[in-house]
Design a protein around this motif. Sequence first.
Motif, mmCIF file in Angstrom:
data_model
loop_
_atom_site.group_PDB
_atom_site.id
_atom_site.type_symbol
_atom_site.label_atom_id
_atom_site.label_comp_id
_atom_site.label_asym_id
_atom_site.label_seq_id
_atom_site.Cartn_x
_atom_site.Cartn_y
_atom_site.Cartn_z
ATOM 1 N N THR A 153 0.818 -1.227 0.000
ATOM 2 C CA THR A 153 0.000 0.000 0.000
ATOM 3 C C THR A 153 0.840 1.260 0.000
ATOM 4 O O THR A 153 0.298 2.356 -0.183
ATOM 5 C CB THR A 153 -0.932 0.037 1.219
ATOM 6 N N SER A 201 -14.290 -5.413 1.183
ATOM 7 C CA SER A 201 -13.258 -5.320 0.150
ATOM 8 C C SER A 201 -13.484 -6.333 -0.969
ATOM 9 O O SER A 201 -13.236 -6.032 -2.144
ATOM 10 C CB SER A 201 -11.882 -5.512 0.778
ATOM 11 N N TYR A 202 -13.946 -7.514 -0.633
ATOM 12 C CA TYR A 202 -14.222 -8.511 -1.660
ATOM 13 C C TYR A 202 -15.441 -8.135 -2.509
ATOM 14 O O TYR A 202 -15.678 -8.754 -3.556
ATOM 15 C CB TYR A 202 -14.454 -9.880 -1.025
ATOM 16 N N LEU A 204 -15.969 -4.985 -3.725
ATOM 17 C CA LEU A 204 -15.722 -3.675 -4.345
ATOM 18 C C LEU A 204 -16.113 -3.609 -5.817
ATOM 19 O O LEU A 204 -16.332 -2.513 -6.344
ATOM 20 C CB LEU A 204 -14.249 -3.302 -4.182
ATOM 21 N N ALA A 234 -6.652 -4.443 2.686
ATOM 22 C CA ALA A 234 -6.221 -4.070 1.336
ATOM 23 C C ALA A 234 -4.827 -4.611 1.050
ATOM 24 O O ALA A 234 -4.556 -5.128 -0.047
ATOM 25 C CB ALA A 234 -6.256 -2.558 1.170
ATOM 26 N N LEU A 237 -5.138 -8.412 0.344
ATOM 27 C CA LEU A 237 -5.684 -8.769 -0.968
ATOM 28 C C LEU A 237 -4.776 -8.298 -2.106
ATOM 29 O O LEU A 237 -4.721 -8.942 -3.159
ATOM 30 C CB LEU A 237 -7.090 -8.185 -1.117
ATOM 31 N N LEU A 238 -4.053 -7.197 -1.902
ATOM 32 C CA LEU A 238 -3.095 -6.774 -2.919
ATOM 33 C C LEU A 238 -1.915 -7.740 -2.978
ATOM 34 O O LEU A 238 -1.371 -8.012 -4.063
ATOM 35 C CB LEU A 238 -2.608 -5.353 -2.621
ATOM 36 N N LEU A 249 -9.309 -7.022 -8.544
ATOM 37 C CA LEU A 249 -9.508 -6.193 -7.349
ATOM 38 C C LEU A 249 -8.410 -5.152 -7.165
ATOM 39 O O LEU A 249 -8.548 -4.257 -6.322
ATOM 40 C CB LEU A 249 -9.562 -7.073 -6.099
ATOM 41 N N THR A 250 -7.331 -5.235 -7.925
ATOM 42 C CA THR A 250 -6.167 -4.381 -7.676
ATOM 43 C C THR A 250 -6.524 -2.896 -7.743
ATOM 44 O O THR A 250 -6.217 -2.132 -6.818
ATOM 45 C CB THR A 250 -5.046 -4.704 -8.671
ATOM 46 N N LEU A 253 -8.889 -1.699 -4.940
ATOM 47 C CA LEU A 253 -8.202 -1.719 -3.652
ATOM 48 C C LEU A 253 -7.270 -0.526 -3.506
ATOM 49 O O LEU A 253 -7.191 0.086 -2.427
ATOM 50 C CB LEU A 253 -7.412 -3.021 -3.502
ATOM 51 N N HIS A 254 -6.573 -0.162 -4.571
ATOM 52 C CA HIS A 254 -5.720 1.031 -4.503
ATOM 53 C C HIS A 254 -6.561 2.289 -4.297
ATOM 54 O O HIS A 254 -6.157 3.206 -3.561
ATOM 55 C CB HIS A 254 -4.873 1.152 -5.767
#
Length: 269
Positions: A153, A201-202, A204, A234, A237-238, A249-250, A253-254
């Motif tokens: 992150t 987050s999953y 998004l 985040a 998952l990243l 998801l990248t 997530l950012h």
Amino acid sequence: MTAAHARAAAALGTTVSGPPAWGHQGRTLGRRADHPLYGACWLRLQAAPDGKEGGRTWTGQEQAALLFPTVRKPTLHSIHDATADAHAYRAELTTFVDEPVLSPNGPVLHHELDLPDIWFKKIREDLGAVAATATDRVSVRQQWIDRAVPQFTRRSAPQITDWTCAHGDLHTANLTAGATILDWEGFGLAPRGWDAALLYSYALLTPATAARIREAFAGILDTHTGRTALLVVAADLLQAASRGDHPDLTAPLHRLVDEITSRFAFPSE
């Protein structure tokens, strides 16, 4: 795995049917099983090299059955351990949950959901019961946070002071339309708000459902503690995306990291 599953089914006196359900990277194998006493069941098998069995995920379902008696989850009927071909196997026979999972194709939600308020109420109650449970199991470690958050992150790693018991893998592939929570092998201590942050987050890629989840768990996600959990999730998952898991998801997530760190006190590296 297929042969070991068949041997476990015979040892437990069950008749299996239906298609096999493979877990992440083929680490587990589950099938519908019928038992003369318990009726419709689910038989799940996990494997490890002989001598390497044990640990958190190996005993998770068994310990969850003891620690969370009021939580809506499959009932564990019996366990069968065996070794063969230089591997150890653990088979767990649980009740068959005749409710569709919300995301049958994996943890990332790709279609909007219309979930009633009572569904969220039940999930919040069960997660509250889990969070109030004392445990020495660990799902997320500060040492990993110290490495992963800066790496994935570009923000400084938060020092977590509020740890609570969490399911650890809460997403819509582990949740049913009837608010049953599945797959308890990974539960343990995590930053407070971890489960809600992971569920959000999953989701998004489905903005309306994500917003509904954010609203339902605003009591934790709209606090500094919850935003910290979102940052750590985040990073998790990243990291998974960097290994080829759920790369779609990248980007969101950012954007999530930018949102929570630009508006609140999360310094950049």
